[in-house]
Design an enzyme around this catalytic site. Structure first.
Site, PDB file in Angstrom:
ATOM      1  N   SER A  22       0.838  -1.194   0.000  1.00 40.56           N
ATOM      2  CA  SER A  22       0.000   0.000   0.000  1.00 40.56           C
ATOM      3  C   SER A  22       0.881   1.256   0.000  1.00 40.56           C
ATOM      4  CB  SER A  22      -0.947  -0.052   1.215  1.00 40.56           C
ATOM      5  OG  SER A  22      -1.983   0.880   1.130  1.00 40.56           O
ATOM      6  N   ASP A  75      -8.880  -5.748  -5.274  1.00 41.45           N
ATOM      7  CA  ASP A  75      -8.332  -4.689  -4.423  1.00 41.45           C
ATOM      8  C   ASP A  75      -8.510  -3.337  -5.115  1.00 41.45           C
ATOM      9  OD1 ASP A  75      -6.775  -2.972  -2.894  1.00 41.45           O
ATOM     10  OD2 ASP A  75      -4.937  -4.145  -3.084  1.00 41.45           O
ATOM     11  N   HIS A 121      -7.314  -6.172  -0.304  1.00 37.19           N
ATOM     12  CA  HIS A 121      -6.086  -5.390  -0.164  1.00 37.19           C
ATOM     13  C   HIS A 121      -5.100  -6.067   0.787  1.00 37.19           C
ATOM     14  CE1 HIS A 121      -3.571  -1.882  -0.404  1.00 37.19           C
ATOM     15  NE2 HIS A 121      -3.766  -1.521   0.853  1.00 37.19           N
TER      16      HIS A 121
END
Length: 311
Positions: free
Chosen positions: A179, A235, A291
């Site tokens: 991320s 995601d 995610h």
């Protein structure tokens, strides 16, 4: 134990609809993807665990006492770790004798920490800092929040990498992150080669990577970095910031499909259904839980950190 969706990047996407579009690279056509074998997938396992470990507090990392995350790479030698998980994301540097590489890992953002959320929505494209990135063209632009997050740890990370390379006689550096941490790791992939000795080899492996910069940045990464960016099913994070406001992914995508096949997706933002753009943007399907994993059975979290205990 509940995990925390990175809802800040959805906010980022909603904010972008007001911006003016700029040109983006022509994507590769709807071409076939290549599915990795189980043995090829397994080569990423150590990097996945190192990425997960970045969510653990620095004291746990320095003692290498962070449960399954640390146990998965038992011979790792930590050299430095820092950050507070809020104003500065956790990070660590150390040496893996099995892979014979220095590892640099950066924590991603979670919704409980307000400052990373603010970082994620500062999405203007800006040049890299010339004092950290000497000789890099002003045409190469990156997300302002990601640039600033990388700058806050850049010199400490460089010092730690230099120390580890000297201490262990190593000439290989591997950068990982998830991320926001993946975005910082990608910018490190431009930064560290400018300062480390000729002959050093570099590799970058990221998970759930948002778009980090403009097409010029993507092409620079293509030419100067060895990048693999892995994304999982639906995601939503890898499809923001939007291409319509001038962002582009570099080459190197691997997409995990619903049947858990890992597919190589050539080109920038490959629109094939077996890649993240086709899976998300063309089908209008997103799922925040994707995610965090699983990435070959591994969820990205630290079970020994108050960040997760409070979630």
């Amino acid at each position: 134990m509940a995990m925390s969706p990175n809802s800040s990047l959805v906010m980022l996407g909603l904010l972008q609809v007001c911006a003016s579009p700029t040109p983006t690279p022509v994507p590769v056509g709807d071409q076939n993807t290549t599915v990795l074998t189980s043995s090829q997938i397994n080569t990423f396992t150590s990097y996945t665990w190192y990425t997960s470990t970045a969510y653990c507090a620095p004291d746990k990392v320095m003692s290498w006492d962070c449960g399954a995350d640390c146990a998965a790479n038992p011979y790792f030698k930590p050299v430095a770790s820092g950050g507070d998980g809020a104003a500065v994301q956790y990070w660590f540097v150390g040496y893996d004798p099995t892979l014979d590489t220095v590892v640099v890992s950066h924590q991603g953002s979670v919704v409980e920490n307000v400052i990373p959320v603010i970082t994620d929505i500062q999405f203007a494209l800006v040049p890299l800092n010339s004092s950290l990135f000497p000789g890099i063209s002003d045409d190469i632009l990156v997300h302002s929040g990601f640039r600033d997050a990388q700058a806050r740890t850049a010199k400490d990370v460089l010092d730690a990498v230099t120390q580890a390379m000297t201490e262990y006689g190593c000439t290989s550096v591997t950068m990982v992150g998830h991320s926001l941490g993946g975005a910082v790791a990608l910018i490190d992939s431009v930064y560290l080669p400018l300062w480390l000795p000729n002959g050093t080899s570099f590799r970058t492996v990221t998970y759930g990577l948002p778009r980090v910069g403009n097409p010029a940045f993507a092409y620079y990464v293509d030419a100067h970095a060895r990048l693999t960016h892995i994304n999982n099913q639906h995601d939503p994070v890898p499809v923001v910031p939007f291409k319509s406001i001038g962002y582009a992914h570099p080459n190197g995508e691997i997409h995990i499909e619903g049947n858990y096949d890992w597919a190589i997706c050539p080109g920038h933002d490959n629109p094939s259904r077996g890649c993240i753009v086709g899976a998300d943007e063309q089908s209008w399907k997103t799922k925040f839980a994707d995610h965090w994993g699983p990435y070959n059975g591994i969820m990205l979290e630290c079970p020994y950190d108050p960040l997760w205990d409070a979630a």
